[in-house]
Enzyme design. Structure first.
Site, PDB file in Angstrom:
ATOM      1  N   HIS A 130      25.069 -50.435  25.025  1.00 38.36           N
ATOM      2  CA  HIS A 130      23.646 -50.735  25.204  1.00 38.36           C
ATOM      3  C   HIS A 130      22.945 -50.408  23.883  1.00 38.36           C
ATOM      4  O   HIS A 130      22.869 -49.245  23.489  1.00 38.36           O
ATOM      5  CB  HIS A 130      23.074 -49.894  26.346  1.00 38.36           C
ATOM      6  CG  HIS A 130      21.598 -50.045  26.534  1.00 38.36           C
ATOM      7  ND1 HIS A 130      21.008 -50.122  27.761  1.00 38.36           N
ATOM      8  CD2 HIS A 130      20.588 -50.143  25.648  1.00 38.36           C
ATOM      9  CE1 HIS A 130      19.706 -50.258  27.604  1.00 38.36           C
ATOM     10  NE2 HIS A 130      19.430 -50.256  26.324  1.00 38.36           N
ATOM     11  N   LYS A 177      19.600 -42.600  30.845  1.00 38.88           N
ATOM     12  CA  LYS A 177      20.165 -42.293  29.534  1.00 38.88           C
ATOM     13  C   LYS A 177      20.226 -40.792  29.341  1.00 38.88           C
ATOM     14  O   LYS A 177      19.341 -40.059  29.793  1.00 38.88           O
ATOM     15  CB  LYS A 177      19.288 -42.912  28.434  1.00 38.88           C
ATOM     16  CG  LYS A 177      19.312 -44.441  28.464  1.00 38.88           C
ATOM     17  CD  LYS A 177      18.237 -45.038  27.566  1.00 38.88           C
ATOM     18  CE  LYS A 177      18.160 -46.543  27.773  1.00 38.88           C
ATOM     19  NZ  LYS A 177      16.885 -47.102  27.291  1.00 38.88           N
ATOM     20  N   ASN A 186      11.352 -54.228  27.210  1.00 35.89           N
ATOM     21  CA  ASN A 186      10.468 -53.199  27.767  1.00 35.89           C
ATOM     22  C   ASN A 186       9.174 -53.194  26.970  1.00 35.89           C
ATOM     23  O   ASN A 186       9.188 -53.076  25.753  1.00 35.89           O
ATOM     24  CB  ASN A 186      11.131 -51.827  27.690  1.00 35.89           C
ATOM     25  CG  ASN A 186      12.446 -51.806  28.436  1.00 35.89           C
ATOM     26  OD1 ASN A 186      12.572 -52.378  29.515  1.00 35.89           O
ATOM     27  ND2 ASN A 186      13.447 -51.188  27.857  1.00 35.89           N
ATOM     28  N   ARG A 242       6.669 -51.116  26.571  1.00 39.21           N
ATOM     29  CA  ARG A 242       6.039 -49.789  26.509  1.00 39.21           C
ATOM     30  C   ARG A 242       6.661 -48.987  25.369  1.00 39.21           C
ATOM     31  O   ARG A 242       7.653 -49.403  24.777  1.00 39.21           O
ATOM     32  CB  ARG A 242       6.337 -49.042  27.823  1.00 39.21           C
ATOM     33  CG  ARG A 242       7.838 -48.924  28.048  1.00 39.21           C
ATOM     34  CD  ARG A 242       8.229 -47.973  29.156  1.00 39.21           C
ATOM     35  NE  ARG A 242       9.658 -47.679  29.106  1.00 39.21           N
ATOM     36  CZ  ARG A 242      10.608 -48.412  29.666  1.00 39.21           C
ATOM     37  NH1 ARG A 242      10.298 -49.497  30.354  1.00 39.21           N
ATOM     38  NH2 ARG A 242      11.891 -48.065  29.554  1.00 39.21           N
TER      39      ARG A 242
HETATM   40  C1  MV4 Z   1      24.777 -56.247  32.534  1.00 35.64           C
HETATM   41  C2  MV4 Z   1      26.022 -55.597  32.406  1.00 35.64           C
HETATM   42  C3  MV4 Z   1      27.118 -56.382  32.096  1.00 35.64           C
HETATM   43  N1  MV4 Z   1      26.981 -57.725  31.940  1.00 35.64           N
HETATM   44  N2  MV4 Z   1      24.689 -57.568  32.357  1.00 35.64           N
HETATM   45  C4  MV4 Z   1      22.321 -52.464  34.063  1.00 35.64           C
HETATM   46  C5  MV4 Z   1      20.849 -52.235  34.133  1.00 35.64           C
HETATM   47  C6  MV4 Z   1      20.187 -53.480  33.656  1.00 35.64           C
HETATM   48  N3  MV4 Z   1      19.128 -53.149  32.744  1.00 35.64           N
HETATM   49  C7  MV4 Z   1      21.279 -54.282  33.005  1.00 35.64           C
HETATM   50  N4  MV4 Z   1      22.518 -53.654  33.327  1.00 35.64           N
HETATM   51  C8  MV4 Z   1      23.699 -54.237  33.015  1.00 35.64           C
HETATM   52  N5  MV4 Z   1      23.665 -55.575  32.820  1.00 35.64           N
HETATM   53  C9  MV4 Z   1      25.759 -58.278  32.068  1.00 35.64           C
HETATM   54  N6  MV4 Z   1      25.647 -59.597  31.910  1.00 35.64           N
HETATM   55  C10 MV4 Z   1      26.071 -54.217  32.577  1.00 35.64           C
HETATM   56  C11 MV4 Z   1      24.912 -53.526  32.891  1.00 35.64           C
HETATM   57  C12 MV4 Z   1      25.036 -52.095  32.998  1.00 35.64           C
HETATM   58  C13 MV4 Z   1      24.428 -51.265  32.050  1.00 35.64           C
HETATM   59  C14 MV4 Z   1      23.663 -51.770  31.013  1.00 35.64           C
HETATM   60  C15 MV4 Z   1      23.073 -50.937  30.094  1.00 35.64           C
HETATM   61  C16 MV4 Z   1      23.258 -49.566  30.195  1.00 35.64           C
HETATM   62  C17 MV4 Z   1      23.995 -49.040  31.215  1.00 35.64           C
HETATM   63  C18 MV4 Z   1      24.592 -49.873  32.167  1.00 35.64           C
HETATM   64  C19 MV4 Z   1      25.359 -49.324  33.198  1.00 35.64           C
HETATM   65  C20 MV4 Z   1      25.927 -50.145  34.118  1.00 35.64           C
HETATM   66  C21 MV4 Z   1      25.767 -51.537  34.030  1.00 35.64           C
END
Ligand code: MV4
Length: 458
Positions: free
Chosen positions: A208, A237, A290, A292
């Site tokens: 991320h 986080k 986001n 903010r």
């Molecule tokens: C995803 C992903 C994998 N592939 N999208 C989780 C919260 C939301 N903001 C987006 N998220 C995710 N989207 C795709 N196409 C995996 C996650 C995800 C994740 C993303 C960022 C930080 C932590 C996470 C933990 C689990 C899943």
């Protein structure tokens, strides 16, 4: 020019905004709930107004109460901080109707970014890379099956009104798609009052990574580099850092240019963060924006030397970015932030109560953002984050050793905190190598459990 600003928040971010106002010579008005009478944001603001009972829904989220306080105090503007009302487009509209400047983007832009699938299409039009997926929301199960065939499994269903992980389902086989579609949709209806879904290719072990931006009210946007935020647990986080080990100067510059153009197209204003997922090949894909200031903004401040909250205030006063940021953009050294939560470090259950000892570390390269103090109380009603410990060093190694010595000097007694957890993470070889993704904490806890079982077997 603002004479007076109301801060519609509590805790460390309320203090952070008060500090920025002080430095700009702006008077401050705190609002507080009955549980926060003895809070530092109340003490350090020039004025303070009680807006209701402890629960956020009855105080900090009560729009008429906040607006009444702003009118009584006769403020020019409201800073919403993060969480609470910060991404509530209706609140920003009420501010506008009440002739109070909302320190953030216009409500139209907040609304666009809150509709995740619309944000995705807007970014696609502006040539920001997005993941393969549905064009717009999916109308039916049958259409979901069609998109899944086109995109290729695995895919993820996401709520258009979503965020924070609710209303999401990973689909690994066509057989289970209809059931998961129904589950995601009804979860989204319950959580957001909107069951509409869209689809993306699922990335198994993403990192991320998010980009900080500032935009003035004259059409100028600046990209301020990235933060690595993969160390998280259940969408909360734990550790953030800047720069990311996986973003090269060339990637930063190229994506920065694309981001700048896209947000100029959209008419973005004030501070914002664009979230990306990085796949195993190191490619970045937009997922959400986001609108903010974020919890982790200090790591960007430490490496860029830009005070983001002061920039927010000056932008809202109509100043031009070129007058706010007068030096060429450079990222210097490395910064890391640990979120210190009032939680049991293994069970993650909230730990409210009275703090008896509170020794805050300091010294070279260490910054602490907190509204807590010795003999103060952590109320049970709000977010459990009680402090942010931020370090800066000339490289990641120095930042990590600074963090370790500062964690050792951070003493909190009376409640449980996540300090011991952070100390363990900073001893972890995978973390130290920077070899991680959003599944890091799962593996970390598995390693811990295995080590414990082995120790017990001896
Ligand atoms: C995803 C992903 C994998 N592939 N999208 C989780 C919260 C939301 N903001 C987006 N998220 C995710 N989207 C795709 N196409 C995996 C996650 C995800 C994740 C993303 C960022 C930080 C932590 C996470 C933990 C689990 C899943």
């Amino acid at each position: 020019m603002f004479r007076k600003v109301l801060i519609a928040n509590r805790g460390e971010i309320a203090l952070r905004v008060i500090s920025a106002c002080r430095e700009l010579g702006i008077r401050t008005v705190a609002v507080y709930s009955e549980a926060d009478r003895n809070s530092l944001h109340v003490r350090f603001a020039d004025e303070a107004i009680c807006i209701g009972p402890p629960r956020s829904a009855d105080s900090y989220l009560n729009v008429p109460a906040v607006i009444s306080a702003a009118e009584v105090a006769d403020v020019d503007a409201i800073h919403p901080g993060y969480g609470l009302l910060s991404e509530n487009a209706n609140f920003a509209e009420v501010c506008r109707a009440s002739n109070i400047k909302f320190i953030g983007p216009p409500p139209e832009v907040t609304r666009l970014m809150g509709e995740k699938e619309k944000a995705r299409q807007a970014m696609k039009r502006a040539k920001v890379p997005i993941l393969p997926g549905s064009d717009g929301v999916i109308a039916s199960e049958a259409e979901a099956l069609q998109w899944a065939k086109e995109v290729g499994l695995p895919v993820i269903l996401k709520a258009k009104a979503g965020g924070g992980g609710r209303g999401m389902r990973v689909v690994r086989s066509m057989e289970e798609l209809p059931g998961l579609y129904q589950q995601a949709s009804s979860e989204a209806t319950n959580a957001f009052g909107n069951g509409e879904l869209y689809m993306e290719k699922f990335i198994e072990r993403p990192r991320h990574i998010e980009f900080q931006v500032l935009a003035d009210e004259h059409g100028n946007v600046m990209s301020l580099g990235e933060r690595e935020c993969s160390i998280q647990r259940r969408h909360q986080k734990l550790i953030e850092e800047s720069p990311s080990l996986k973003v090269t100067p060339k990637m930063r510059e190229e994506l920065g240019k694309t981001i700048k153009k896209s947000l100029e197209d959209i008419g973005y204003q004030n501070a914002g963060t664009i979230e990306f997922l990085m796949d195993e090949d190191g490619k970045l894909y937009f997922i959400e924006m986001n609108t903010r200031i974020q919890v982790e903004h200090p790591v960007t401040e430490m490496v860029t030397g830009i005070d983001l909250v002061k920039a927010q205030l000056r932008i809202a006063m109509g100043e031009k970015l070129t007058d706010i940021i007068t030096e060429p953009f450079v990222m210097r050294g490395h910064s890391i932030e640990c979120r210190i939560n009032a939680e049991h470090p293994e069970k993650f259950t909230p730990s409210a109560g009275k703090i008896h000892v509170f020794n805050v570390p300091g010294g070279n390269g260490v910054r602490v953002e907190t509204a807590q103090y010795a003999e103060g109380v952590v109320p049970p009603y709000y977010d459990s984050m009680i402090a942010k410990l931020i370090v800066h060093g000339h490289d990641r190694e120095e930042a990590m050793s600074r963090m370790q010595r500062a964690l050792g000097m951070f003493v909190v007694q009376g409640i449980h905190t996540t300090i011991p957890l952070h100390e363990k993470i900073f001893r972890d070889a995978e973390f130290r190598r920077g070899d991680f993704d959003t599944k890091f904490m799962e593996r970390f806890f598995e390693r811990e459990a295995a080590a414990k079982a082995e120790a017990e077997a001896k």
